[in-house]
Scaffold this motif. Structure first.
Motif, PDB file in Angstrom:
ATOM      1  N   ALA A  39       8.674  36.906  15.714  1.00 49.95           N
ATOM      2  CA  ALA A  39       8.534  37.874  16.811  1.00 49.95           C
ATOM      3  C   ALA A  39       7.410  37.432  17.732  1.00 49.95           C
ATOM      4  CB  ALA A  39       8.232  39.265  16.249  1.00 49.95           C
ATOM      5  N   ALA A  40       7.658  37.470  19.029  1.00 46.80           N
ATOM      6  CA  ALA A  40       6.623  37.095  19.994  1.00 46.80           C
ATOM      7  C   ALA A  40       5.551  38.174  20.100  1.00 46.80           C
ATOM      8  CB  ALA A  40       7.258  36.839  21.358  1.00 46.80           C
ATOM      9  N   SER A  41       5.912  39.412  19.800  1.00 47.12           N
ATOM     10  CA  SER A  41       4.974  40.521  19.886  1.00 47.12           C
ATOM     11  C   SER A  41       5.481  41.657  19.016  1.00 47.12           C
ATOM     12  CB  SER A  41       4.827  41.005  21.333  1.00 47.12           C
ATOM     13  OG  SER A  41       6.051  41.575  21.780  1.00 47.12           O
ATOM     14  N   PHE A  42       4.632  42.652  18.773  1.00 46.94           N
ATOM     15  CA  PHE A  42       5.073  43.834  18.037  1.00 46.94           C
ATOM     16  C   PHE A  42       6.127  44.600  18.835  1.00 46.94           C
ATOM     17  CE2 PHE A  42       0.815  43.558  15.828  1.00 46.94           C
ATOM     18  CZ  PHE A  42       1.338  43.281  14.583  1.00 46.94           C
ATOM     19  N   LEU A  45       9.792  44.000  18.085  1.00 45.02           N
ATOM     20  CA  LEU A  45      10.329  44.352  16.771  1.00 45.02           C
ATOM     21  C   LEU A  45      11.041  45.693  16.756  1.00 45.02           C
ATOM     22  CD1 LEU A  45       7.282  43.182  14.611  1.00 45.02           C
ATOM     23  CD2 LEU A  45       9.553  42.125  14.681  1.00 45.02           C
ATOM     24  N   GLY A  46      10.915  46.467  17.815  1.00 43.61           N
ATOM     25  CA  GLY A  46      11.563  47.777  17.839  1.00 43.61           C
ATOM     26  C   GLY A  46      10.939  48.773  16.893  1.00 43.61           C
ATOM     27  N   THR A  70       7.371  36.947   9.289  1.00 41.81           N
ATOM     28  CA  THR A  70       8.055  37.673   8.216  1.00 41.81           C
ATOM     29  C   THR A  70       8.627  39.020   8.636  1.00 41.81           C
ATOM     30  OG1 THR A  70       5.964  38.661   7.486  1.00 41.81           O
ATOM     31  CG2 THR A  70       6.633  36.591   6.434  1.00 41.81           C
ATOM     32  N   LEU A  71       8.019  39.696   9.601  1.00 39.24           N
ATOM     33  CA  LEU A  71       8.454  41.052   9.926  1.00 39.24           C
ATOM     34  C   LEU A  71       9.909  41.144  10.385  1.00 39.24           C
ATOM     35  CD1 LEU A  71       5.272  42.681  11.507  1.00 39.24           C
ATOM     36  CD2 LEU A  71       6.615  43.584   9.600  1.00 39.24           C
ATOM     37  N   PRO A  72      10.415  40.240  11.223  1.00 39.43           N
ATOM     38  CA  PRO A  72      11.822  40.370  11.609  1.00 39.43           C
ATOM     39  C   PRO A  72      12.769  40.373  10.417  1.00 39.43           C
ATOM     40  CG  PRO A  72      10.709  38.830  13.072  1.00 39.43           C
ATOM     41  CD  PRO A  72       9.754  39.124  11.950  1.00 39.43           C
ATOM     42  N   ASN A  73      12.524  39.479   9.436  1.00 38.91           N
ATOM     43  CA  ASN A  73      13.390  39.416   8.260  1.00 38.91           C
ATOM     44  C   ASN A  73      13.158  40.597   7.322  1.00 38.91           C
ATOM     45  OD1 ASN A  73      14.760  36.698   8.566  1.00 38.91           O
ATOM     46  ND2 ASN A  73      12.623  36.106   8.791  1.00 38.91           N
ATOM     47  N   VAL A 100       8.288  51.440   7.646  1.00 42.84           N
ATOM     48  CA  VAL A 100       9.354  51.749   8.602  1.00 42.84           C
ATOM     49  C   VAL A 100      10.673  51.969   7.877  1.00 42.84           C
ATOM     50  CG1 VAL A 100      10.767  50.768  10.457  1.00 42.84           C
ATOM     51  CG2 VAL A 100       8.270  50.589  10.560  1.00 42.84           C
ATOM     52  N   ARG A 101      10.973  51.149   6.876  1.00 46.05           N
ATOM     53  CA  ARG A 101      12.241  51.261   6.171  1.00 46.05           C
ATOM     54  C   ARG A 101      12.267  52.455   5.195  1.00 46.05           C
ATOM     55  NH1 ARG A 101      14.700  47.323   3.171  1.00 46.05           N
ATOM     56  NH2 ARG A 101      16.662  48.012   4.121  1.00 46.05           N
TER      57      ARG A 101
END
Length: 472
Positions: A39-42, A45-46, A70-73, A100-101
């Motif tokens: 991710a280029a930025s937070f 990430l939505g 790691t956050l996108p995956n 978030v999940r």
């Protein structure tokens, strides 16, 4: 064990997929398909708006490399295998995805939905403190389950319901055996500092936990090294993981200086005392609990504000000492390897190995207390002549090429490297390898008199009194 089905177009289960754009070269099979790009930025990430607002308020505006990779995956529900040294931002890398999940779900009594397993009490508290404001924002209930604190209070937290549990393996096993915690609903499991959990002998408890959580759940494993038992955990329990490595395997960083100071054995503790008396904080490692206590007493008697940290201290004592070190009430923390992981001290610029560590892995984790999150720092190891061969081997294991200097206490080059100076009271430091026996525990406190000395003193006083009476 039931394997979670692979996502379409991804590599077969059990083969790590490499996350693109990560720094360092993970050892992953040729042809392994990539995970999602970093991710280029937070913003990309939505993340929920209220979470973004809380992050901005806390100054978290740009992702660290481990978070970006790691956050996108992790947010997509994929298993992640992360290799990164301590201080690289791992907690939010797994924590934001986990929260978030889990947000919007409600845990039943004693049945958490997500679990973070860590090796030490200190790390558990650090993770809980880091995640607490975001958990509150997302209305996710968080419980911390560790040894050394009231188990009754922890039982009450679990009974009232907690979506996320941060735990050490031993206390979690106790609560499971008492039927105060059931893991069958855990859908996200995080293993943080997995290599240390294995090194500390927690592998049986870790595998028992992983056997009880949902077999189709998500697993996020973070470790500084991926060898031996960690590799076995990956093969047995992670399904088609995306491998992300943001540091070289050796774990060294460009912002950290490494120095070996060759010293005479008789000058070791005088040298260590002068380093401890420097301006600014310093974390000093010794091998044994007794050694830590003796050296701490010696420093206090020399006018240095020092505190001791080891596994022989109660958890409230350990928490209190760490709090004093963080806010500057004490300037020297003397510790065994219990402090080598899971302790985050902002702007700590010097770590000193008074006793060299046993191996390269321990060296890297001790040194990982400084130069955190892009800051600079120095790691100094005091080495006597009979330790040089072992230290050379240990440095080679760690992938470190230190600057080697011959020094003595009181020398300008010792001050140039460490900021060393004479102790504030001018107390003469003691030489030798067992220097502190008998010193009081506070500055100015007299040494405790031994039983033999007390008996001799009383006998002498009696003889003197008899002579006085005879002369009358």
């Amino acid at each position: 064990m039931n394997a979670k089905p692979s996502a379409p177009g991804l590599s077969p289960a059990g083969t790590p997929r490499r996350a693109t754009g990560a720094q360092g070269e993970p050892s992953t099979p040729q042809g392994a398909s990539p995970g999602l790009p970093p991710a280029a930025s937070f913003d990309a990430l939505g993340l929920p708006p209220e979470l973004m607002s809380a992050m901005t308020g806390l100054g978290v505006t740009e992702p660290f490399p481990i978070q970006a990779a790691t956050l996108p995956n992790a947010l997509a529900g994929r298993d992640v295998l992360g290799r990164a040294r301590t201080g690289s931002g791992k907690t939010l890398a797994f924590g934001l995805a986990l929260l978030v999940r889990t947000a919007g779900l409600r845990a039943e009594s004693k049945r958490p939905l997500a679990l973070v397993l860590v090796p030490t009490r200190e790390l558990a508290q650090q993770v809980s403190d880091a995640l607490a404001p975001y958990a509150q924002t997302l209305k996710v209930r968080l419980a911390t389950v560790v040894g050394g604190l009231s188990i009754n209070r922890q039982q009450a937290q679990l009974r009232s319901g907690a979506e996320v549990v941060v735990a050490t393996p031993g206390r979690l096993a106790d609560l499971v055996s008492r039927r105060d915690c059931h893991l069958g609903q855990v859908r996200i499991t995080v293993l943080d500092e997995a290599d240390q959990m294995c090194d500390l002998g927690f592998l049986p408890q870790v595998t028992q936990v992983l056997d009880q959580v949902r077999p189709d759940g998500q697993r996020l494993l973070f470790s500084a090294t991926l060898d031996r038992n960690v590799d076995q955990l990956v093969r047995d329990y992670l399904h088609d993981p995306v491998l992300t490595s943001v540091d070289p395997a050796a774990g060294s960083v460009a912002t950290m200086e490494h120095h070996v100071l060759n010293i005479h054995a008789a000058d070791k503790y005088a040298t260590a005392t002068e380093i401890a008396a420097r301006d600014g904080r310093v974390l000093m490692f010794l091998d044994t609990k007794a050694g830590v206590d003796q050296f701490t007493r010696h420093l206090r008697a020399s006018g240095v504000r020092a505190g001791a940290l080891h596994s022989g201290k109660s958890q409230p004592q350990r928490t209190h000492t760490l709090g004093q070190f963080k806010d500057g009430r004490i300037t020297v923390l003397v510790a065994t390897d219990v402090a080598a992981r899971g302790i985050h001290i902002d702007t700590l610029d010097l770590v000193v190995n008074v006793d060299p560590p046993a191996d390269g892995k321990d060296y890297l984790h001790r040194g990982g207390r400084t130069a955190r999150a892009g800051q600079s720092g120095t790691v100094v190891t005091l080495v006597t002549p009979n330790q040089r061969r072992d230290v050379n081997r240990m440095m080679s294991e760690a992938g470190i090429r230190p600057t080697v200097t011959q020094v003595r206490s009181g020398e300008a080059k010792l001050t140039a490297i460490t900021g060393a100076k004479r102790p504030p009271t001018g107390t003469k430091t003691t030489s030798g390898n067992v220097p502190f026996r008998g010193l009081g525990s506070r500055a100015g406190r007299p040494a405790k008199e031994s039983r033999k000395a007390a008996e001799a003193r009383k006998a002498a006083e009696a003889r003197a009194a008899a002579r006085v009476r005879k002369g009358r």
